[in-house]
Design a protein around this motif. Structure first.
Motif, PDB file in Angstrom:
ATOM      1  N   GLN A  25      -5.651 103.050   8.727  1.00 60.93           N
ATOM      2  CA  GLN A  25      -4.389 103.768   8.877  1.00 60.93           C
ATOM      3  C   GLN A  25      -3.875 103.683  10.313  1.00 60.93           C
ATOM      4  O   GLN A  25      -2.694 103.439  10.542  1.00 60.93           O
ATOM      5  CB  GLN A  25      -4.557 105.228   8.471  1.00 60.93           C
ATOM      6  CG  GLN A  25      -4.721 105.427   6.991  1.00 60.93           C
ATOM      7  CD  GLN A  25      -5.013 106.868   6.615  1.00 60.93           C
ATOM      8  OE1 GLN A  25      -5.373 107.685   7.468  1.00 60.93           O
ATOM      9  NE2 GLN A  25      -4.877 107.188   5.349  1.00 60.93           N
ATOM     10  N   LYS A  26      -4.776 103.880  11.267  1.00 59.86           N
ATOM     11  CA  LYS A  26      -4.373 103.779  12.673  1.00 59.86           C
ATOM     12  C   LYS A  26      -3.887 102.373  12.992  1.00 59.86           C
ATOM     13  O   LYS A  26      -2.896 102.196  13.702  1.00 59.86           O
ATOM     14  CB  LYS A  26      -5.540 104.147  13.591  1.00 59.86           C
ATOM     15  CG  LYS A  26      -5.869 105.612  13.596  1.00 59.86           C
ATOM     16  CD  LYS A  26      -7.062 105.905  14.484  1.00 59.86           C
ATOM     17  CE  LYS A  26      -7.476 107.353  14.378  1.00 59.86           C
ATOM     18  NZ  LYS A  26      -8.699 107.640  15.148  1.00 59.86           N
ATOM     19  N   GLY A  27      -4.563 101.367  12.457  1.00 57.82           N
ATOM     20  CA  GLY A  27      -4.148  99.988  12.687  1.00 57.82           C
ATOM     21  C   GLY A  27      -2.770  99.696  12.116  1.00 57.82           C
ATOM     22  O   GLY A  27      -1.969  98.992  12.731  1.00 57.82           O
ATOM     23  N   ALA A  28      -2.482 100.243  10.939  1.00 58.82           N
ATOM     24  CA  ALA A  28      -1.171 100.027  10.324  1.00 58.82           C
ATOM     25  C   ALA A  28      -0.072 100.717  11.128  1.00 58.82           C
ATOM     26  O   ALA A  28       1.011 100.152  11.319  1.00 58.82           O
ATOM     27  CB  ALA A  28      -1.173 100.533   8.886  1.00 58.82           C
ATOM     28  N   ILE A  30      -0.154 101.430  14.382  1.00 58.62           N
ATOM     29  CA  ILE A  30       0.000 100.693  15.634  1.00 58.62           C
ATOM     30  C   ILE A  30       0.758  99.392  15.385  1.00 58.62           C
ATOM     31  O   ILE A  30       1.638  99.010  16.173  1.00 58.62           O
ATOM     32  CB  ILE A  30      -1.374 100.446  16.283  1.00 58.62           C
ATOM     33  CG1 ILE A  30      -1.951 101.773  16.782  1.00 58.62           C
ATOM     34  CG2 ILE A  30      -1.289  99.434  17.415  1.00 58.62           C
ATOM     35  CD1 ILE A  30      -3.397 101.706  17.223  1.00 58.62           C
ATOM     36  N   SER A  31       0.444  98.704  14.293  1.00 62.66           N
ATOM     37  CA  SER A  31       1.149  97.461  13.958  1.00 62.66           C
ATOM     38  C   SER A  31       2.635  97.712  13.722  1.00 62.66           C
ATOM     39  O   SER A  31       3.480  96.938  14.178  1.00 62.66           O
ATOM     40  CB  SER A  31       0.542  96.824  12.712  1.00 62.66           C
ATOM     41  OG  SER A  31      -0.782  96.462  12.942  1.00 62.66           O
ATOM     42  N   ALA A  32       2.953  98.788  13.015  1.00 61.99           N
ATOM     43  CA  ALA A  32       4.362  99.116  12.772  1.00 61.99           C
ATOM     44  C   ALA A  32       5.071  99.423  14.084  1.00 61.99           C
ATOM     45  O   ALA A  32       6.217  98.995  14.298  1.00 61.99           O
ATOM     46  CB  ALA A  32       4.469 100.301  11.815  1.00 61.99           C
ATOM     47  N   ILE A  34       4.284  98.305  17.108  1.00 57.04           N
ATOM     48  CA  ILE A  34       4.436  97.063  17.860  1.00 57.04           C
ATOM     49  C   ILE A  34       5.565  96.220  17.272  1.00 57.04           C
ATOM     50  O   ILE A  34       6.348  95.610  18.001  1.00 57.04           O
ATOM     51  CB  ILE A  34       3.105  96.282  17.888  1.00 57.04           C
ATOM     52  CG1 ILE A  34       2.101  97.012  18.777  1.00 57.04           C
ATOM     53  CG2 ILE A  34       3.309  94.853  18.376  1.00 57.04           C
ATOM     54  CD1 ILE A  34       0.705  96.448  18.746  1.00 57.04           C
ATOM     55  N   MET A  35       5.667  96.206  15.949  1.00 55.66           N
ATOM     56  CA  MET A  35       6.755  95.451  15.323  1.00 55.66           C
ATOM     57  C   MET A  35       8.111  96.012  15.721  1.00 55.66           C
ATOM     58  O   MET A  35       9.061  95.257  15.944  1.00 55.66           O
ATOM     59  CB  MET A  35       6.604  95.464  13.807  1.00 55.66           C
ATOM     60  CG  MET A  35       5.443  94.635  13.327  1.00 55.66           C
ATOM     61  SD  MET A  35       5.276  94.677  11.558  1.00 55.66           S
ATOM     62  CE  MET A  35       6.660  93.670  11.106  1.00 55.66           C
ATOM     63  N   LEU A  52      11.925  93.152  10.565  1.00 56.79           N
ATOM     64  CA  LEU A  52      11.001  93.988  11.328  1.00 56.79           C
ATOM     65  C   LEU A  52      10.997  95.418  10.812  1.00 56.79           C
ATOM     66  O   LEU A  52       9.944  96.028  10.615  1.00 56.79           O
ATOM     67  CB  LEU A  52      11.359  93.971  12.816  1.00 56.79           C
ATOM     68  CG  LEU A  52      11.055  92.680  13.565  1.00 56.79           C
ATOM     69  CD1 LEU A  52      11.649  92.751  14.966  1.00 56.79           C
ATOM     70  CD2 LEU A  52       9.568  92.436  13.634  1.00 56.79           C
ATOM     71  N   ALA A  56       7.881  97.261   8.827  1.00 56.17           N
ATOM     72  CA  ALA A  56       7.330  98.467   9.450  1.00 56.17           C
ATOM     73  C   ALA A  56       7.427  99.660   8.492  1.00 56.17           C
ATOM     74  O   ALA A  56       6.472 100.432   8.355  1.00 56.17           O
ATOM     75  CB  ALA A  56       8.056  98.765  10.757  1.00 56.17           C
ATOM     76  N   LEU A  59       4.732  99.315   5.817  1.00 54.82           N
ATOM     77  CA  LEU A  59       3.398  99.731   6.271  1.00 54.82           C
ATOM     78  C   LEU A  59       3.249 101.250   6.239  1.00 54.82           C
ATOM     79  O   LEU A  59       2.248 101.780   5.762  1.00 54.82           O
ATOM     80  CB  LEU A  59       3.138  99.213   7.688  1.00 54.82           C
ATOM     81  CG  LEU A  59       2.812  97.734   7.832  1.00 54.82           C
ATOM     82  CD1 LEU A  59       2.815  97.337   9.299  1.00 54.82           C
ATOM     83  CD2 LEU A  59       1.481  97.426   7.207  1.00 54.82           C
TER      84      LEU A  59
END
Length: 79
Positions: A25-28, A30-32, A34-35, A52, A56, A59
């Motif tokens: 969940q944290k990775g998703a 953070i990815s959103a 960053i996107m 984008l 996002a 996610l």
């Protein structure tokens, strides 16, 4: 002639443990984030921005959907 037998491996339920849900969940998230930071770039049109934002939002929607399903008891709360 003997027919060839096909054997599949048998797994115990504890061998197929899922990954760490909180870390995913944290990775998703953070990815959103960053996107969305790619929003400010040197692109000419808005097509990139639309993709984008859509990815996002997707996610974040998956994370929210997972939380709702776990809270309502439709998914196992294993971790």
């Amino acid at each position: 002639m003997a027919a060839e037998e096909h054997h599949e491996e048998v797994y115990a339920p504890d061998q197929l443990k899922p990954g760490n849900r909180k870390r995913a969940q944290k990775g998703a998230i953070i990815s959103a984030a960053i996107m969305l930071l790619f929003f400010w770039g040197n692109q000419q049109g808005n097509t990139e921005k639309v993709w984008l934002v859509v990815i996002a939002i997707g996610l974040v929607a998956v994370i929210i959907g997972d939380a709702v399903l776990r809270r309502s008891g439709l998914r196992p709360n294993d971790q």
